[in-house]
Write a protein that holds these residues in place. Structure first.
Motif, PDB file in Angstrom:
ATOM      1  N   ASN A 100      35.086  39.901  46.517  1.00  0.00           N
ATOM      2  CA  ASN A 100      34.652  40.723  45.370  1.00  0.00           C
ATOM      3  C   ASN A 100      34.177  41.860  45.713  1.00  0.00           C
ATOM      4  OD1 ASN A 100      35.082  38.373  43.444  1.00  0.00           O
ATOM      5  ND2 ASN A 100      33.208  37.571  43.916  1.00  0.00           N
ATOM      6  N   GLY A 101      33.247  42.302  46.495  1.00  0.00           N
ATOM      7  CA  GLY A 101      32.933  43.588  46.840  1.00  0.00           C
ATOM      8  C   GLY A 101      33.930  44.557  47.312  1.00  0.00           C
ATOM      9  N   VAL A 102      34.899  44.060  48.144  1.00  0.00           N
ATOM     10  CA  VAL A 102      35.910  45.183  48.662  1.00  0.00           C
ATOM     11  C   VAL A 102      37.079  45.156  47.847  1.00  0.00           C
ATOM     12  CG1 VAL A 102      37.525  45.500  50.633  1.00  0.00           C
ATOM     13  CG2 VAL A 102      34.987  44.776  50.972  1.00  0.00           C
ATOM     14  N   TRP A 103      37.493  43.940  46.882  1.00  0.00           N
ATOM     15  CA  TRP A 103      38.771  44.017  46.193  1.00  0.00           C
ATOM     16  C   TRP A 103      38.553  43.783  44.808  1.00  0.00           C
ATOM     17  CZ3 TRP A 103      43.012  46.666  47.120  1.00  0.00           C
ATOM     18  CH2 TRP A 103      44.188  46.020  46.633  1.00  0.00           C
ATOM     19  N   HIS A 104      38.337  42.353  44.558  1.00  0.00           N
ATOM     20  CA  HIS A 104      38.448  41.863  43.332  1.00  0.00           C
ATOM     21  C   HIS A 104      37.364  42.519  42.237  1.00  0.00           C
ATOM     22  CE1 HIS A 104      41.241  39.053  44.675  1.00  0.00           C
ATOM     23  NE2 HIS A 104      40.562  38.503  45.549  1.00  0.00           N
ATOM     24  N   GLN A 105      36.151  42.696  42.642  1.00  0.00           N
ATOM     25  CA  GLN A 105      35.323  43.606  41.776  1.00  0.00           C
ATOM     26  C   GLN A 105      34.957  44.986  42.051  1.00  0.00           C
ATOM     27  OE1 GLN A 105      31.869  41.084  40.497  1.00  0.00           O
ATOM     28  NE2 GLN A 105      33.160  39.405  40.017  1.00  0.00           N
ATOM     29  N   ASN A 106      36.040  45.510  42.733  1.00  0.00           N
ATOM     30  CA  ASN A 106      35.700  46.869  43.243  1.00  0.00           C
ATOM     31  C   ASN A 106      35.084  47.680  42.206  1.00  0.00           C
ATOM     32  OD1 ASN A 106      36.560  49.835  44.045  1.00  0.00           O
ATOM     33  ND2 ASN A 106      36.812  48.772  45.795  1.00  0.00           N
ATOM     34  N   ALA A 107      33.630  48.347  42.621  1.00  0.00           N
ATOM     35  CA  ALA A 107      33.229  49.122  41.702  1.00  0.00           C
ATOM     36  C   ALA A 107      33.784  50.291  41.008  1.00  0.00           C
ATOM     37  CB  ALA A 107      31.834  49.476  42.491  1.00  0.00           C
TER      38      ALA A 107
END
Length: 232
Positions: free
Chosen positions: A13-20
């Protein structure tokens, strides 16, 4: 403790799927203003990672002691204290870079990425998970700013790692294109940043669509995403 599946979910999530930067589109002001060079983008990202990680741990540790009605002012106070420490460190050890980054280091206090993760994740999860969320969300920001800054620097001036001597004295950047390369001014101006960011978002969507098309059960996604706060 944290199991492998939860660790992988936070990482993805942090690196790809929910990239800020590419999915949530948070923190666009520093994203577009600072990424004129790769070094600027990376160093601001590292400062943000430190603030996010420590702020997440602090809030997760104190979340049961913070009254719900005043949680946002308390979160801002915690983040502001950490940003002040980072600001002083940059001023003391990377003074030239500190002058280049200017107001964008203190503005980490109001960065929606930091406040969003503190409110949406750290305020609801234990310290270890919150630490990992802050680190991996920061890494997602790091590779985005590094890629955007590197592209803008290369297209705009034909160089890479310009200004690295402000971090490591005696080390110089690379001139990848001929010395007489005139540069492409649009790349280092705000419109160029918007265009390149749009292309990065399009590339990410294309990559995800292609990966989904290869799966036998492409229509079903059982991943339960971590909470995301709204904001720009």
């Amino acid at each position: 403790m944290i199991d492998r599946e939860q660790f992988r979910q936070i990482l993805d999530n942090g690196v790809w799927h929910q990239n800020a930067s590419l999915i949530q589109l948070l923190g666009l002001c520093p994203l577009l203003a600072v990424t004129t060079t790769l070094v600027n983008g990376v160093m601001l990202s590292l400062a943000t990672i430190i603030v996010m990680a420590v702020a997440n741990v602090a809030v997760a540790s104190l979340r049961n002691l913070i009254p719900h009605e005043i949680r946002i002012p308390v979160f801002i106070l915690v983040v502001a204290a950490l940003v002040t420490v980072v600001d002083l460190i940059f001023n003391a050890y990377f003074h030239e870079l500190y002058l280049v980054l200017g107001i964008f280091i203190p503005l980490i206090v109001t960065n929606c990425i930091v406040l969003a993760r503190v409110e949406a994740f750290a305020n609801k999860n234990p310290p270890l998970q919150s630490l990992l969320d802050g680190v991996f969300m920061g890494i997602g920001l790091l590779w985005t700013l590094a890629l955007l800054g590197g592209l803008r620097e290369l297209i705009g001036g034909g160089t890479l790692f310009a200004g690295i001597d402000m971090v490591f004295p005696g080390v110089h950047g690379l001139q990848l294109l001929p010395a007489d390369y005139p540069g492409f001014l649009l790349a280092v101006l705000p419109p160029g940043a918007f265009i390149l960011l749009g292309l990065l978002i399009a590339w990410k969507n294309w990559a995800e669509a292609r990966a989904a098309a290869r799966k036998p059960d492409a229509g079903s996604d059982h991943r339960s995403p971590l909470p995301v706060a709204d904001g720009v």
